[in-house]
Design an enzyme around this catalytic site. Structure first.
Site, PDB file in Angstrom:
ATOM      1  N   ARG A 104     -60.893 -32.916  20.473  1.00 38.50           N
ATOM      2  CA  ARG A 104     -59.425 -32.961  20.354  1.00 38.50           C
ATOM      3  C   ARG A 104     -58.906 -32.532  18.976  1.00 38.50           C
ATOM      4  NH1 ARG A 104     -60.221 -37.753  23.121  1.00 38.50           N
ATOM      5  NH2 ARG A 104     -59.815 -37.555  25.349  1.00 38.50           N
ATOM      6  N   LYS A 126     -51.486 -19.438  13.836  1.00 40.67           N
ATOM      7  CA  LYS A 126     -51.666 -19.089  15.252  1.00 40.67           C
ATOM      8  C   LYS A 126     -53.140 -18.766  15.491  1.00 40.67           C
ATOM      9  CE  LYS A 126     -48.400 -15.879  16.154  1.00 40.67           C
ATOM     10  NZ  LYS A 126     -47.598 -15.034  17.055  1.00 40.67           N
ATOM     11  N   GLU A 168     -50.830  -3.324   7.676  1.00 39.77           N
ATOM     12  CA  GLU A 168     -50.091  -4.601   7.722  1.00 39.77           C
ATOM     13  C   GLU A 168     -49.532  -4.948   6.331  1.00 39.77           C
ATOM     14  OE1 GLU A 168     -49.516  -6.014  10.616  1.00 39.77           O
ATOM     15  OE2 GLU A 168     -51.218  -5.606  11.938  1.00 39.77           O
ATOM     16  N   LYS A 203     -45.537 -12.986   4.598  1.00 43.15           N
ATOM     17  CA  LYS A 203     -45.809 -13.658   5.869  1.00 43.15           C
ATOM     18  C   LYS A 203     -45.482 -15.151   5.757  1.00 43.15           C
ATOM     19  CE  LYS A 203     -48.583 -14.255   9.848  1.00 43.15           C
ATOM     20  NZ  LYS A 203     -49.684 -13.892  10.693  1.00 43.15           N
ATOM     21  N   GLU A 213     -42.204 -19.610  16.124  1.00 41.02           N
ATOM     22  CA  GLU A 213     -41.785 -18.331  16.690  1.00 41.02           C
ATOM     23  C   GLU A 213     -40.584 -18.453  17.627  1.00 41.02           C
ATOM     24  OE1 GLU A 213     -45.135 -16.128  18.219  1.00 41.02           O
ATOM     25  OE2 GLU A 213     -44.169 -14.250  17.724  1.00 41.02           O
ATOM     26  N   ARG A 217     -39.426 -15.101  13.139  1.00 43.39           N
ATOM     27  CA  ARG A 217     -40.838 -14.715  13.015  1.00 43.39           C
ATOM     28  C   ARG A 217     -41.123 -13.377  13.700  1.00 43.39           C
ATOM     29  NH1 ARG A 217     -46.083 -18.757  13.062  1.00 43.39           N
ATOM     30  NH2 ARG A 217     -47.681 -17.154  12.992  1.00 43.39           N
ATOM     31  N   ASN A 221     -43.419  -8.412  13.801  1.00 47.45           N
ATOM     32  CA  ASN A 221     -43.850  -7.438  14.799  1.00 47.45           C
ATOM     33  C   ASN A 221     -43.285  -6.040  14.533  1.00 47.45           C
ATOM     34  OD1 ASN A 221     -45.495  -9.098  16.356  1.00 47.45           O
ATOM     35  ND2 ASN A 221     -43.710  -9.973  17.378  1.00 47.45           N
ATOM     36  N   HIS A 224     -44.917  -3.056  16.049  1.00 45.43           N
ATOM     37  CA  HIS A 224     -45.862  -3.544  17.054  1.00 45.43           C
ATOM     38  C   HIS A 224     -45.414  -3.279  18.493  1.00 45.43           C
ATOM     39  CE1 HIS A 224     -47.790  -5.346  13.638  1.00 45.43           C
ATOM     40  NE2 HIS A 224     -48.731  -5.907  14.373  1.00 45.43           N
ATOM     41  N   HIS A 228     -48.413  -1.615  19.989  1.00 47.21           N
ATOM     42  CA  HIS A 228     -49.226  -2.188  21.070  1.00 47.21           C
ATOM     43  C   HIS A 228     -49.284  -1.247  22.262  1.00 47.21           C
ATOM     44  CE1 HIS A 228     -48.707  -6.557  19.520  1.00 47.21           C
ATOM     45  NE2 HIS A 228     -49.880  -6.086  19.184  1.00 47.21           N
ATOM     46  N   HIS A 240     -55.938  -1.199  15.695  1.00 41.70           N
ATOM     47  CA  HIS A 240     -54.647  -1.877  15.686  1.00 41.70           C
ATOM     48  C   HIS A 240     -53.767  -1.375  14.528  1.00 41.70           C
ATOM     49  CE1 HIS A 240     -51.701  -5.035  16.141  1.00 41.70           C
ATOM     50  NE2 HIS A 240     -51.868  -5.354  14.865  1.00 41.70           N
TER      51      HIS A 240
HETATM   52  N1  LIG Z   1     -53.400 -15.213  14.212  1.00 41.27           N
HETATM   53  C1  LIG Z   1     -52.621 -14.253  13.785  1.00 41.27           C
HETATM   54  O1  LIG Z   1     -51.491 -14.494  13.355  1.00 41.27           O
HETATM   55  C2  LIG Z   1     -53.123 -12.851  13.806  1.00 41.27           C
HETATM   56  C3  LIG Z   1     -52.422 -11.847  13.126  1.00 41.27           C
HETATM   57  C4  LIG Z   1     -52.940 -10.565  13.139  1.00 41.27           C
HETATM   58  C5  LIG Z   1     -54.124 -10.283  13.818  1.00 41.27           C
HETATM   59  N2  LIG Z   1     -54.782 -11.277  14.476  1.00 41.27           N
HETATM   60  C6  LIG Z   1     -56.032 -11.017  15.194  1.00 41.27           C
HETATM   61  O2  LIG Z   1     -56.996 -10.516  14.282  1.00 41.27           O
HETATM   62  C7  LIG Z   1     -57.941  -9.736  14.990  1.00 41.27           C
HETATM   63  C8  LIG Z   1     -58.280  -8.510  14.197  1.00 41.27           C
HETATM   64  O3  LIG Z   1     -58.841  -8.920  12.965  1.00 41.27           O
HETATM   65  P1  LIG Z   1     -59.716  -7.920  12.066  1.00 41.27           P
HETATM   66  O4  LIG Z   1     -59.030  -6.633  11.942  1.00 41.27           O
HETATM   67  O5  LIG Z   1     -60.087  -8.668  10.846  1.00 41.27           O
HETATM   68  O6  LIG Z   1     -60.981  -7.603  13.026  1.00 41.27           O
HETATM   69  P2  LIG Z   1     -62.446  -8.236  13.155  1.00 41.27           P
HETATM   70  O7  LIG Z   1     -62.445  -9.671  12.874  1.00 41.27           O
HETATM   71  O8  LIG Z   1     -62.994  -7.767  14.459  1.00 41.27           O
HETATM   72  O9  LIG Z   1     -63.237  -7.484  11.994  1.00 41.27           O
HETATM   73  C9  LIG Z   1     -63.482  -6.085  12.117  1.00 41.27           C
HETATM   74  C10 LIG Z   1     -64.991  -5.786  12.056  1.00 41.27           C
HETATM   75  O10 LIG Z   1     -65.413  -5.908  10.691  1.00 41.27           O
HETATM   76  C11 LIG Z   1     -66.484  -6.852  10.588  1.00 41.27           C
HETATM   77  N3  LIG Z   1     -66.314  -7.482   9.287  1.00 41.27           N
HETATM   78  C12 LIG Z   1     -65.452  -8.467   8.945  1.00 41.27           C
HETATM   79  N4  LIG Z   1     -65.495  -8.709   7.636  1.00 41.27           N
HETATM   80  C13 LIG Z   1     -66.419  -7.869   7.123  1.00 41.27           C
HETATM   81  C14 LIG Z   1     -66.899  -7.623   5.808  1.00 41.27           C
HETATM   82  N5  LIG Z   1     -66.400  -8.251   4.752  1.00 41.27           N
HETATM   83  N6  LIG Z   1     -67.875  -6.691   5.650  1.00 41.27           N
HETATM   84  C15 LIG Z   1     -68.354  -5.990   6.729  1.00 41.27           C
HETATM   85  N7  LIG Z   1     -67.918  -6.141   7.985  1.00 41.27           N
HETATM   86  C16 LIG Z   1     -66.952  -7.082   8.172  1.00 41.27           C
HETATM   87  C17 LIG Z   1     -66.348  -7.751  11.780  1.00 41.27           C
HETATM   88  O11 LIG Z   1     -67.588  -8.316  12.152  1.00 41.27           O
HETATM   89  C18 LIG Z   1     -65.853  -6.767  12.848  1.00 41.27           C
HETATM   90  O12 LIG Z   1     -66.932  -6.078  13.407  1.00 41.27           O
HETATM   91  C19 LIG Z   1     -57.338  -9.446  16.353  1.00 41.27           C
HETATM   92  O13 LIG Z   1     -58.028 -10.170  17.340  1.00 41.27           O
HETATM   93  C20 LIG Z   1     -55.904  -9.937  16.235  1.00 41.27           C
HETATM   94  O14 LIG Z   1     -55.398 -10.434  17.445  1.00 41.27           O
HETATM   95  C21 LIG Z   1     -54.303 -12.542  14.479  1.00 41.27           C
HETATM   96 ZN   LIG Z   2     -50.636  -6.518  13.623  1.00 38.77          ZN
END
Ligand SMILES: NC(=O)c1ccc[n+]([C@@H]2O[C@H](COP(=O)([O-])OP(=O)(O)OC[C@H]3O[C@@H](n4cnc5c(N)ncnc54)[C@H](O)[C@@H]3O)[C@@H](O)[C@H]2O)c1
Ligand SMILES: [Zn+2]
Length: 339
Positions: A104, A126, A168, A203, A213, A217, A221, A224, A228, A240
């Site tokens: 929990r 989030k 971003e 942010k 949101e 907030r 986007n 986006h 998207h 992305h």
């Molecule tokens: N919660 C939120 O508010 C929010 C906002 C934006 C994006 N997101 C989410 O974030 C995700 C995308 O995140 P991302 O772009 O970090 O992708 P990711 O976490 O998939 O990382 C990209 C790749 O790089 C690798 N990697 C990570 N750090 C590394 C490092 N220091 N050295 C070498 N390799 C490394 C990872 O293993 C992966 O293969 C999406 O799922 C998206 O929905 C969430």
């Molecule tokens: Zn984004």
């Protein structure tokens, strides 16, 4: 934010998090960065369990969450556990969901290792996993007790991932920080600590004004709604951040066509994105294909599309009820589709 998670153990103890730690990472990040984090936890006198999950968006599922639950239960970790997410946004989102639900809910700490996760995913609370029906459909709000970003980890990040994260950062400047944008349009993100901090602050300001949101907030986007849709029609071949870059150009074009902005905003934005090797067009798709894909996006309010339009650098407005022809013309501008 603290500059470095070499002080991870001490930082946890300082916040009263003295229980066992589950350090949850992925197969890409773990081999590169887990040892430093584990050493720091040991220095802080904390017991640590390393859990390594598969890497990448395809693994951001309930099946992987279950692997994490199994590992935590196997280690007999109790309610005094702190779960630390060491990785990019995928690990941050998925492990945050684990922390929100395991027994929990237990304490959660983020140690982001991608530019995108430092400036975006780790900020705002989030957390989520994907479903076959769409991205981020199952999730929660889970505020981390601490976010520790070690900029040294970015040295191992593939260049295309860095560029994607930079989209971003540029977005943050356009939304709410003209100084940040002006700094970036001169061509350098250095000093990186300053740039990342400014993007996080954008942010943070937006999220604090609207944590659940309800309204404002949505400005996060920017780019986006178009982005998207392009991501979707490219079948996720485009990253992305690349799609957000193209989407911001489309948003700037739409803003100018509706009289919210002058055309030079789009010119400046294109130049800035290009300096960071980000695309400003996504050729090869049909206008209607992209337009239709916009309606797949869960972020539309009441079945209507809402757009975040830049009025000036650092100033955006949320607009609904935009005529389809204007939206399609903006898509046309970035896909170069002659039809
Ligand atoms: N919660 C939120 O508010 C929010 C906002 C934006 C994006 N997101 C989410 O974030 C995700 C995308 O995140 P991302 O772009 O970090 O992708 P990711 O976490 O998939 O990382 C990209 C790749 O790089 C690798 N990697 C990570 N750090 C590394 C490092 N220091 N050295 C070498 N390799 C490394 C990872 O293993 C992966 O293969 C999406 O799922 C998206 O929905 C969430
Ligand atoms: Zn984004």
């Amino acid at each position: 934010m603290q500059p470095c998670w070499r002080g991870l153990g001490t930082a946890l103890v300082e916040r009263g998090l003295r229980g066992p730690v589950a350090l949850v990472t992925d197969t890409e990040v773990g081999p590169r960065h887990a040892q430093v984090a584990l050493g720091s936890l040991a220095d802080g006198g904390l017991t640590a369990h390393l859990v390594t999950l598969p890497a990448g968006e395809a693994a951001k599922t309930l099946d992987t969450v279950r692997l994490a639950y199994d590992a935590l239960l196997e280690a007999r970790l109790g309610r005094d556990t702190t779960i630390v997410a060491l990785g990019g946004g995928v690990i941050g989102d998925m492990v945050g969901f684990v922390a929100a639900t395991y027994l929990r809910g237990v304490a959660f700490v983020q140690a982001p290792t991608t530019l995108l996760s430092m400036v975006d995913a780790s900020v705002g609370g989030k957390v989520a996993v994907d479903m076959p029906q769409g991205k981020n459909l199952i999730g929660a709000f889970k505020t981390p007790r601490l976010v520790l970003a070690d900029l040294d980890t970015l040295a191992t990040l593939p260049p295309a991932e860095s560029a994607s994260g930079m989209a971003e950062v540029i977005k943050a400047g356009v939304i709410d920080d003209p100084d940040l944008f002006e700094h970036l349009e001169r061509g350098s993100a250095e000093p990186l600590a300053w740039t990342i901090t400014r993007a996080i602050e954008v942010k943070q300001r937006v999220v604090e004004a609207d944590p659940y949101e309800q309204g404002r907030r949505a400005v996060l986007n920017l780019g986006h709604t178009f982005g998207h849709a392009i991501e979707h029609v490219s079948q996720y071949r485009l990253r992305h951040g690349e799609c957000v870059a193209v989407g911001m150009v489309a948003a700037a074009r739409l803003a100018a066509s509706l009289g919210y902005a002058t055309p030079d905003l789009e010119t400046r934005l294109r130049a800035c994105l290009a300096r960071f090797r980000l695309p400003t067009a996504a050729p090869g798709f049909a206008v209607d294909q992209v337009y239709d894909a916009m309606f797949q996006d869960k972020k539309k309010a009441g079945g209507k599309l809402r757009f975040i339009l830049p009025r000036a650098m650092g100033d955006v407005v949320i607009v609904g009820d935009i005529p389809a022809e204007a939206v399609k013309a903006a898509i046309q501008a970035v896909i170069g589709d002659p039809s």
